[in-house]
Motif scaffolding. Structure first.
Motif, short mmCIF file in Angstrom:
data_model
loop_
_atom_site.label_atom_id
_atom_site.label_comp_id
_atom_site.label_asym_id
_atom_site.label_seq_id
_atom_site.Cartn_x
_atom_site.Cartn_y
_atom_site.Cartn_z
N ASN A 114 44.93 116.26 46.05
CA ASN A 114 44.59 115.35 44.95
C ASN A 114 43.81 116.03 43.83
N GLN A 115 43.63 117.35 43.93
CA GLN A 115 42.95 118.16 42.93
C GLN A 115 41.64 117.50 42.45
N MET A 477 38.62 114.33 26.42
CA MET A 477 39.37 115.11 27.41
C MET A 477 38.92 116.56 27.36
N GLU A 478 38.75 117.14 28.53
CA GLU A 478 38.41 118.57 28.61
C GLU A 478 39.22 119.19 29.74
N PHE A 479 39.74 120.37 29.49
CA PHE A 479 40.48 121.06 30.54
C PHE A 479 40.02 122.50 30.61
N SER A 480 40.32 123.13 31.71
CA SER A 480 40.01 124.55 31.88
C SER A 480 41.30 125.30 32.18
N PHE A 645 45.91 105.06 28.46
CA PHE A 645 46.54 106.34 28.82
C PHE A 645 45.68 106.92 29.93
N ASP A 646 46.18 106.90 31.18
CA ASP A 646 45.30 107.19 32.31
C ASP A 646 45.24 108.68 32.65
N ARG A 647 44.39 108.97 33.63
CA ARG A 647 44.11 110.35 34.03
C ARG A 647 45.36 111.04 34.56
N LEU A 663 42.84 119.67 34.28
CA LEU A 663 41.96 118.65 33.69
C LEU A 663 40.61 118.63 34.41
N THR A 664 39.53 118.81 33.67
CA THR A 664 38.18 118.80 34.25
C THR A 664 37.40 117.55 33.88
#
Length: 810
Positions: A114-115, A477-480, A645-647, A663-664
């Protein structure tokens, strides 16, 4: 022993006949004592209870202070290379036994189905030794996993082991994937390990990783601080924290000066290290809260005591004939005192049983709902200190109640009391005692209501102020990029642009801007006015041309950024109102001024935007906005009205453009704003509850005392009415009689309140005493109205009944 048993048996038998009285005393005293016990226990854990770490007095936190030419501290956060170099040279410092680097973050475990996003902390091996951590399985990091060795490994918390690995005993054969690197699990922390809250109150780390694998953007950079780094050390027993800091400061400043040569933004700065004990680090921001809670707890108990004292004294007066008979049969004065003490002891003990339940429930609520802003809640429980305070309060209260009641007894006149008719001419509670009770209640009520009102004004002001942006339907939204094989940002820009195009193709998405959350003030940069050569240290925002439209932040003068500004990296800057006022006498004069940022080429001010009022910041700081390159690993997304707009959708879009994009963070800015305001909202609710409870308890007490005072003046009042006195004359007479003690109580309460503001105002309130004068005035008015109502209410009985009924018995 027989005598004690006899007194207790008699007390219990007597109280069984007055269950209503027992219930009133038990509930009133039990609830307030329970609240006080919970507050005292909480205070004990925060202020006095030793931390669960070996040799805690030797554990310190080191802050990296950058001090400007005016000797003002501009930052306490570490420059990444400075922290690393200090750690490497710390072994040469004799006063330092151990030093540990730690960097806090959040990562996605892509190895899990499920990350999940987990709290991570990158540490050097000494971290576990400093805090005396124990492992339930495996081990901690060794020197082999120390700095610059790049040996992967992971330690997980007990809760993570249970939640993500189902408590699998073979967990040491598994690994976690973080940032594209597989880390074998080498250990599981003990269930009872209490994490030090030196970074953020209430934070629970889930995965510990070797320092080398942190993904900091500031590695090797001397120009900008890394806010996530915390340095802890353990001193030798003979070393003082300040001595350690001074010794390390010399090398730290020398290294800073050498490494920043030629950097204009570092000119005239020096470095100083400051050491704080771990106890101070964890507790220091909670002292204001503790003071308020203690004031509230003791205040409520004081009001409750006056209420109960009035009830008990009235009961003692009613029992004087019974006590007279006992005296006639040979009971001495001490025997009568023991009788009263036995009754008060039984009542106090019954109250303490309820108090223990209230205290336990309160502490559980604090653990569940206040863990993010009150430290050490994980350890909270009723303990020996709670028991000691309960016993001490029981003894003191039982003796106080017995002493107050015994003062009503004139032993030499008890025998004559047998012949008393009891019809208005018998023993009474003295006017002096009644006035003392009234004065105490009004003084304490004035203090508590005044403080509560001031806190409510502060909280309401904070919650009602205009934020300066539109957070409705705004997502952050933040991603790595899950890799340690970093190829440079330019390699990922095309994928980021494709992500933007894909998102804008959804009907749910209205607009998008590559920028951090507007709620975050993360970095301050040195800015110099080219014309005056004046230095400033405002907060920095890196935004694109869509930012002000997406957030709804108004450009008051000039213009926002254009597409050309972004594409050409134009030398332009936008400032907020506060910074504009610092730079020039008017907004118009600020437009066109030029500034440099960290020694950059001059940037022209092209616009002034509305101030942003962030939660928990009483004053708006100076801010400036510079154009970014139109891409980034964080973005603000404005959703269309009533759209969602979901995760999962966001994760799918990130994976579609690049499998390394993880996605973080994905959250509503509205929700983030609510969380940021939670402490303020809690303060508002708690203050209102304290004020309401104070008024209720004071009303009950004042009504009881004034009702009794009116009752014993029954004949006088009815006589005055019989000879023609009007109702308003009677009301004015009673209020006038109470005016002196009421005024004294208000004055004393107000003086204590002003002293409280002067002593603790800076730690608790957001403004000076003058700002709260309306709160003091409103409090005196409210208490005065309360007294008038309490004075009038008992008189209604006489006004409604025939006068002859009141004159019976003459």
């Amino acid at each position: 022993m027989r005598n004690k048993r006899f007194y207790l048996t008699q007390a219990i038998h007597s109280l069984r006949l007055r269950l209503g009285f027992v219930g009133s005393v038990t509930v009133t005293l039990g609830v307030t004592l329970g609240t006080l016990l919970a507050v005292l226990t909480l205070s004990y854990y925060i202020v006095w209870q030793a931390l669960p770490y070996p040799e805690q007095e030797q554990i310190i936190k080191l802050d990296y202070q950058r001090v400007d030419q005016n000797n003002e501290i501009q930052s306490t956060k570490y420059l990444y290379p400075a922290a690393v170099e200090m750690y490497k040279t710390s072994r040469q410092e004799q006063s330092v036994a151990l030093m540990a680097l730690s960097r806090y973050g959040q990562e996605v475990l892509v190895s899990q189905q499920n990350q999940p996003k987990v709290n991570t902390i990158y540490v050097t091996p000494e971290w576990f030794s400093i805090f005396g951590a124990k492992a339930v399985l495996g081990r901690f990091f060794s020197e082999d996993e120390g700095i610059d060795n790049f040996v992967p490994g992971a330690v997980i918390s007990y809760a993570t082991w249970k939640a993500l690995f189902n408590g699998d005993s073979n967990v040491l054969e598994q690994s976690v994937m973080v940032n594209g690197k597989s880390h074998p699990i080498v250990g599981v922390l003990d269930k009872n390990f209490v994490e030090p809250e030196v970074y953020q109150i209430g934070r629970k780390n889930q995965v510990w990783l070797p320092w080398d694998f942190n993904n900091s953007d500031y590695q090797g950079y001397w120009g900008l601080a890394d806010n996530e780094i915390v340095v802890m050390a353990k001193t030798h027993p003979q070393a003082m924290p300040n001595q350690v800091a001074m010794a390390l400061s010399l090398n730290a400043d020398e290294l800073f000066q050498q490494s920043t040569t030629g950097m204009s933004n570092a000119q005239n700065f020096r470095v100083n290290l400051a050491a704080e004990s771990i106890q101070q680090v964890i507790s220091q921001n909670s002292y204001g809260t503790i003071i308020l809670l203690l004031a509230g707890g003791f205040g409520l108990v004081a009001i409750a005591i006056t209420n109960i004292a009035n009830l008990m004294m009235a009961r003692t007066v009613a029992q004087l004939k019974k006590l007279s008979i006992a005296a006639a049969l040979g009971a001495k004065k001490k025997h009568l005192f023991y009788t009263l003490l036995a009754e008060s002891s039984v009542l106090v003990c019954l109250s303490l049983l309820l108090a223990q339940l209230i205290a336990f429930s309160t502490l559980m609520l604090v653990k569940q709902y206040c863990a993010e802003w009150i430290p050490r809640t994980e350890e909270l429980q009723l303990n020996w200190f709670s028991a000691l305070m309960a016993v001490l309060l029981a003894v003191v209260l039982a003796l106080v109640f017995a002493w107050l009641n015994s003062r009503l007894i004139n032993y030499s006149e008890l025998k004559s009391a047998i012949q008393s008719s009891g019809k208005g001419t018998g023993a009474q509670i003295s006017k002096k005692s009644r006035n003392l009770l009234i004065g105490c209640q009004i003084s304490v009520a004035t203090l508590l209501v005044c403080i509560s009102t001031a806190l409510m004004i502060d909280s309401q002001k904070q919650l009602n102020k205009q934020l300066g942006i539109d957070t409705e339907q705004l997502m952050f939204m933040e991603f790595s990029i899950a890799t340690l094989d970093w190829k440079g940002w330019g390699h990922y820009v095309p994928d980021v642009k494709r992500l933007q195009d894909n998102l804008m193709g959804f009907a749910e998405v209205q607009s998008m801007s590559f920028a951090r959350s507007p709620l975050d003030d993360l970095h301050q940069f040195p800015v110099k006015d080219v014309q005056t050569n004046q230095d400033y240290f405002p907060f920095h925002r890196n935004v694109d041309q869509h930012y002000f439209d997406v957030t709804g932040q108004t450009v008051l003068l000039g213009r926002g950024f254009s597409k050309e500004d972004i594409e050409q990296s134009a030398p332009v800057v936008i400032v907020n109102q506060v910074f504009a006022k610092q730079l020039a006498a008017s907004y118009e004069e600020a437009i066109g001024k030029k500034v440099t940022v960290e020694g950059s080429k001059p940037l022209e001010i092209v616009g002034i935007v509305q101030d942003l009022h962030l939660p928990n910041k009483h004053e708006v700081p100076a801010r400036f906005y510079v154009p970014n390159n139109g891409s980034g690993m964080w973005a603000l997304i404005k959703l269309a009205p009533n759209q969602h707009f979901d995760r999962a959708q966001m994760i799918a879009q990130l994976s579609q453009v690049n499998s390394q994009f993880v996605l973080t963070k994905y959250e509503s800015v509205d929700e983030s704003l609510f969380n940021a305001n939670f402490n303020t909202l809690f303060t508002l609710v708690a203050s209102a509850a304290l004020a309401l409870l104070t008024i209720v308890l004071a009303s009950i007490g004042l009504f009881g005392i004034l009702s009794y005072s009116t009752q014993i003046r029954r004949v006088e009042i009815c006589t005055r009415m019989a000879i023609g006195a009007k109702q308003k004359t009677i009301i004015a007479m009673v209020i006038k009689d109470n005016l002196g003690v009421v005024s004294a109580g208000l004055v004393i309460g107000t003086i204590v309140c002003i002293a409280f503001f002067n002593l603790f105002g800076e730690d608790i309130f957001s403004a000076t005493l003058i700002a709260y004068l309306p709160a003091i005035f409103m409090t005196t008015v409210a208490i005065s109205v309360l007294v008038i109502i309490a004075s009038y209410t008992p008189l209604k009985h006489f006004f409604k009944q025939p006068i002859t009924l009141g004159l019976r018995g003459l």
